[in-house]
Design an enzyme around this catalytic site. Structure first.
Site, PDB file in Angstrom:
ATOM      1  N   SER A  24       0.904  -1.218   0.095  1.00 25.60           N
ATOM      2  CA  SER A  24       0.137   0.083  -0.015  1.00 25.60           C
ATOM      3  C   SER A  24       0.988   1.364  -0.154  1.00 25.60           C
ATOM      4  O   SER A  24       1.592   1.589   0.821  1.00 25.60           O
ATOM      5  CB  SER A  24      -0.947  -0.026   1.072  1.00 25.60           C
ATOM      6  OG  SER A  24      -1.469   1.255   1.494  1.00 25.60           O
ATOM      7  N   HIS A  39      -0.948  -1.584  -4.359  1.00 26.34           N
ATOM      8  CA  HIS A  39      -2.365  -1.034  -3.791  1.00 26.34           C
ATOM      9  C   HIS A  39      -2.373   0.387  -3.549  1.00 26.34           C
ATOM     10  O   HIS A  39      -1.592   0.917  -2.889  1.00 26.34           O
ATOM     11  CB  HIS A  39      -2.254  -1.810  -2.163  1.00 26.34           C
ATOM     12  CG  HIS A  39      -3.554  -1.882  -1.939  1.00 26.34           C
ATOM     13  ND1 HIS A  39      -4.878  -2.397  -1.935  1.00 26.34           N
ATOM     14  CD2 HIS A  39      -4.220  -1.018  -0.689  1.00 26.34           C
ATOM     15  CE1 HIS A  39      -5.779  -2.148  -1.336  1.00 26.34           C
ATOM     16  NE2 HIS A  39      -5.467  -1.351  -0.686  1.00 26.34           N
ATOM     17  N   ASP A  76      -4.589   3.564  -2.152  1.00 27.14           N
ATOM     18  CA  ASP A  76      -5.851   3.864  -1.419  1.00 27.14           C
ATOM     19  C   ASP A  76      -6.556   5.131  -1.462  1.00 27.14           C
ATOM     20  O   ASP A  76      -5.648   6.095  -1.151  1.00 27.14           O
ATOM     21  CB  ASP A  76      -5.236   3.668   0.293  1.00 27.14           C
ATOM     22  CG  ASP A  76      -5.157   2.369   0.612  1.00 27.14           C
ATOM     23  OD1 ASP A  76      -5.912   1.423   0.562  1.00 27.14           O
ATOM     24  OD2 ASP A  76      -3.946   2.000   1.290  1.00 27.14           O
ATOM     25  N   MET A 115      -9.176   7.817  -0.614  1.00 27.02           N
ATOM     26  CA  MET A 115     -10.219   8.164   0.644  1.00 27.02           C
ATOM     27  C   MET A 115     -10.892   9.558   0.220  1.00 27.02           C
ATOM     28  O   MET A 115      -9.956  10.459  -0.254  1.00 27.02           O
ATOM     29  CB  MET A 115      -9.121   8.327   1.586  1.00 27.02           C
ATOM     30  CG  MET A 115      -8.584   6.979   2.088  1.00 27.02           C
ATOM     31  SD  MET A 115      -7.873   7.021   3.728  1.00 27.02           S
ATOM     32  CE  MET A 115      -6.933   5.432   3.805  1.00 27.02           C
ATOM     33  N   HIS A 161      -8.267   0.847  -4.396  1.00 27.72           N
ATOM     34  CA  HIS A 161      -9.041   0.738  -3.266  1.00 27.72           C
ATOM     35  C   HIS A 161      -9.727   1.736  -3.195  1.00 27.72           C
ATOM     36  O   HIS A 161      -9.313   2.855  -2.780  1.00 27.72           O
ATOM     37  CB  HIS A 161      -8.427   0.279  -2.087  1.00 27.72           C
ATOM     38  CG  HIS A 161      -9.069  -0.135  -1.052  1.00 27.72           C
ATOM     39  ND1 HIS A 161      -8.736  -0.248   0.261  1.00 27.72           N
ATOM     40  CD2 HIS A 161     -10.432  -0.091  -0.697  1.00 27.72           C
ATOM     41  CE1 HIS A 161      -9.665  -0.466   1.192  1.00 27.72           C
ATOM     42  NE2 HIS A 161     -10.678  -0.451   0.329  1.00 27.72           N
ATOM     43  N   MET A 170     -12.166   3.934  -1.241  1.00 27.24           N
ATOM     44  CA  MET A 170     -12.810   4.122   0.208  1.00 27.24           C
ATOM     45  C   MET A 170     -13.748   5.486  -0.184  1.00 27.24           C
ATOM     46  O   MET A 170     -13.205   6.534   0.314  1.00 27.24           O
ATOM     47  CB  MET A 170     -11.823   4.195   1.309  1.00 27.24           C
ATOM     48  CG  MET A 170     -11.175   2.907   1.353  1.00 27.24           C
ATOM     49  SD  MET A 170      -9.891   3.062   2.379  1.00 27.24           S
ATOM     50  CE  MET A 170      -8.520   3.299   1.256  1.00 27.24           C
ATOM     51  N   MET A 189     -11.406  -6.357   4.549  1.00 27.03           N
ATOM     52  CA  MET A 189     -10.874  -5.348   5.357  1.00 27.03           C
ATOM     53  C   MET A 189     -10.611  -5.886   6.851  1.00 27.03           C
ATOM     54  O   MET A 189     -11.579  -6.457   7.273  1.00 27.03           O
ATOM     55  CB  MET A 189     -11.744  -4.207   5.367  1.00 27.03           C
ATOM     56  CG  MET A 189     -11.833  -3.405   4.319  1.00 27.03           C
ATOM     57  SD  MET A 189     -10.010  -2.674   3.438  1.00 27.03           S
ATOM     58  CE  MET A 189      -9.341  -2.024   4.854  1.00 27.03           C
ATOM     59  N   ASP A 242      -6.481  -6.770   3.626  1.00 27.63           N
ATOM     60  CA  ASP A 242      -6.052  -5.513   3.979  1.00 27.63           C
ATOM     61  C   ASP A 242      -6.285  -4.889   5.243  1.00 27.63           C
ATOM     62  O   ASP A 242      -7.224  -4.741   5.760  1.00 27.63           O
ATOM     63  CB  ASP A 242      -6.722  -4.634   2.954  1.00 27.63           C
ATOM     64  CG  ASP A 242      -6.206  -3.110   2.830  1.00 27.63           C
ATOM     65  OD1 ASP A 242      -5.128  -2.906   3.405  1.00 27.63           O
ATOM     66  OD2 ASP A 242      -6.916  -2.222   2.214  1.00 27.63           O
ATOM     67  N   GLY A 243      -5.077  -4.484   5.751  1.00 27.77           N
ATOM     68  CA  GLY A 243      -5.156  -3.890   7.095  1.00 27.77           C
ATOM     69  C   GLY A 243      -4.439  -4.540   8.340  1.00 27.77           C
ATOM     70  O   GLY A 243      -4.693  -5.577   8.624  1.00 27.77           O
ATOM     71  N   GLY A 244      -3.409  -4.036   8.735  1.00 26.44           N
ATOM     72  CA  GLY A 244      -2.695  -4.517   9.808  1.00 26.44           C
ATOM     73  C   GLY A 244      -1.865  -5.747   9.428  1.00 26.44           C
ATOM     74  O   GLY A 244      -1.621  -6.813  10.375  1.00 26.44           O
ATOM     75  N   GLY A 298       1.022  -2.144   4.085  1.00 29.23           N
ATOM     76  CA  GLY A 298       1.777  -0.543   4.148  1.00 29.23           C
ATOM     77  C   GLY A 298       2.971  -0.596   5.000  1.00 29.23           C
ATOM     78  O   GLY A 298       4.009  -0.713   4.982  1.00 29.23           O
ATOM     79  N   SER A 299       2.220  -0.113   6.123  1.00 20.45           N
ATOM     80  CA  SER A 299       3.255   0.234   7.374  1.00 20.45           C
ATOM     81  C   SER A 299       4.603  -1.090   7.527  1.00 20.45           C
ATOM     82  O   SER A 299       5.577  -0.835   7.875  1.00 20.45           O
ATOM     83  CB  SER A 299       2.625   0.394   8.662  1.00 20.45           C
ATOM     84  OG  SER A 299       1.619  -0.516   9.080  1.00 20.45           O
TER      85      SER A 299
END
Ligand code: DX5
Ligand code: ZN
Length: 248
Positions: free
Chosen positions: A25, A50, A52, A54, A83, A85, A154, A192-194, A214-215
């Protein structure tokens, strides 16, 4: 060779690894050096990028608009996994398609006429994805499943990078895997996420095809090593497979 769709094991218990695809991401990238970051991700062995998007409405933040997607398109050969959002996805599909998106993924919570939205993505020659917030039931995508190329689970509430994986989303991923395989859908299953090196094995064992991170990638110096470690998690046989009711 008959392989269990839930745990990826054959009848004698050998784990049959499914290919692991990585979709970093760019939300956590250094935006001062976006082109360099994209090149580094490509070199590091990413399969997708990816992106994002928003809108400050469906989610609290504002991020990437179609001109930025078009700029990213120029600096990477990787497929762009966009993605959305955003509240009114229908109004922006044409622009994101023209900007060069390869996949456009919309939220079921934001698309009351999901079938029409998915067709409108596909009519533009773009692959269509659907995604669900953590509290949204998988039932909401059952009827659209034959029409989509990607299902995104998610595993955080969308809106920010760097959040903690919501544990219940592992079971949801396994249920989505079972649903995709039961219906003969060819959709890729993305999470996706964490997602981190530490939990990648569990997410893959639950049946994910594509990991967004991502992170976990951008907080490390060596993107290639992090991506390789996450991919290798797919080979791990030590992870206890998740069971769902459909499991034989
Ligand atoms: C969350 C975004 C995610 C996020 C992933 O709203 O959709 O793609 O950037 O970031 P990490 O991997 O840091 O959770
Ligand atoms: Zn995302």
């Amino acid at each position: 060779l008959e392989v269990c769709v839930v745990c990826g094991r054959d009848r004698v218990g050998v784990v049959i690894a499914r290919p692991v695809r990585m979709s970093p991401s760019v939300l956590s990238a250094d935006f001062d050096r976006l082109a360099e970051e994209e090149a580094a991700l490509e070199q590091a062995g990413s399969d997708f990028l990816h992106i994002d998007v928003m809108d400050g409405h469906f989610v609290p933040h504002l991020t990437i608009s179609p001109p930025i997607v078009a700029a990213l398109r120029k600096v990477t050969k990787l497929p762009l996994d966009v993605h959305l959002m955003i509240t009114n996805a229908d109004a922006f599909i044409a622009e994101f398609a023209e900007a060069g998106a390869d996949y456009l993924t919309v939220h079921v919570e934001a698309c009351p006429h999901l079938h029409r939205t998915v067709q409108s993505i596909k009519e533009r020659g773009v692959k269509a994805g659907v995604t669900l917030n953590p509290a949204t039931s998988l039932n909401t995508i059952e009827e659209i499943l034959p029409d989509v190329d990607l299902v995104l689970i998610m595993s955080v509430n969308p809106g920010f990078g760097g959040q903690t994986f919501i544990a219940s989303c592992l079971q949801k991923t396994a249920s989505a895997r079972a649903m995709i395989d039961r219906t003969g859908s060819r959709a890729l299953l993305e999470v996706d996420g964490g997602v981190k090196i530490d939990n990648a094995a569990q997410v893959l064992a639950a049946g994910a095809d594509v990991l967004v991170a991502g992170s976990a990638i951008f907080s490390t110096r060596d993107y290639a090593a992090t991506i390789a470690a996450m991919r290798a998690a797919g080979q791990s046989s030590s992870t206890t497979p998740l069971r769902v009711s459909a499991h034989r």
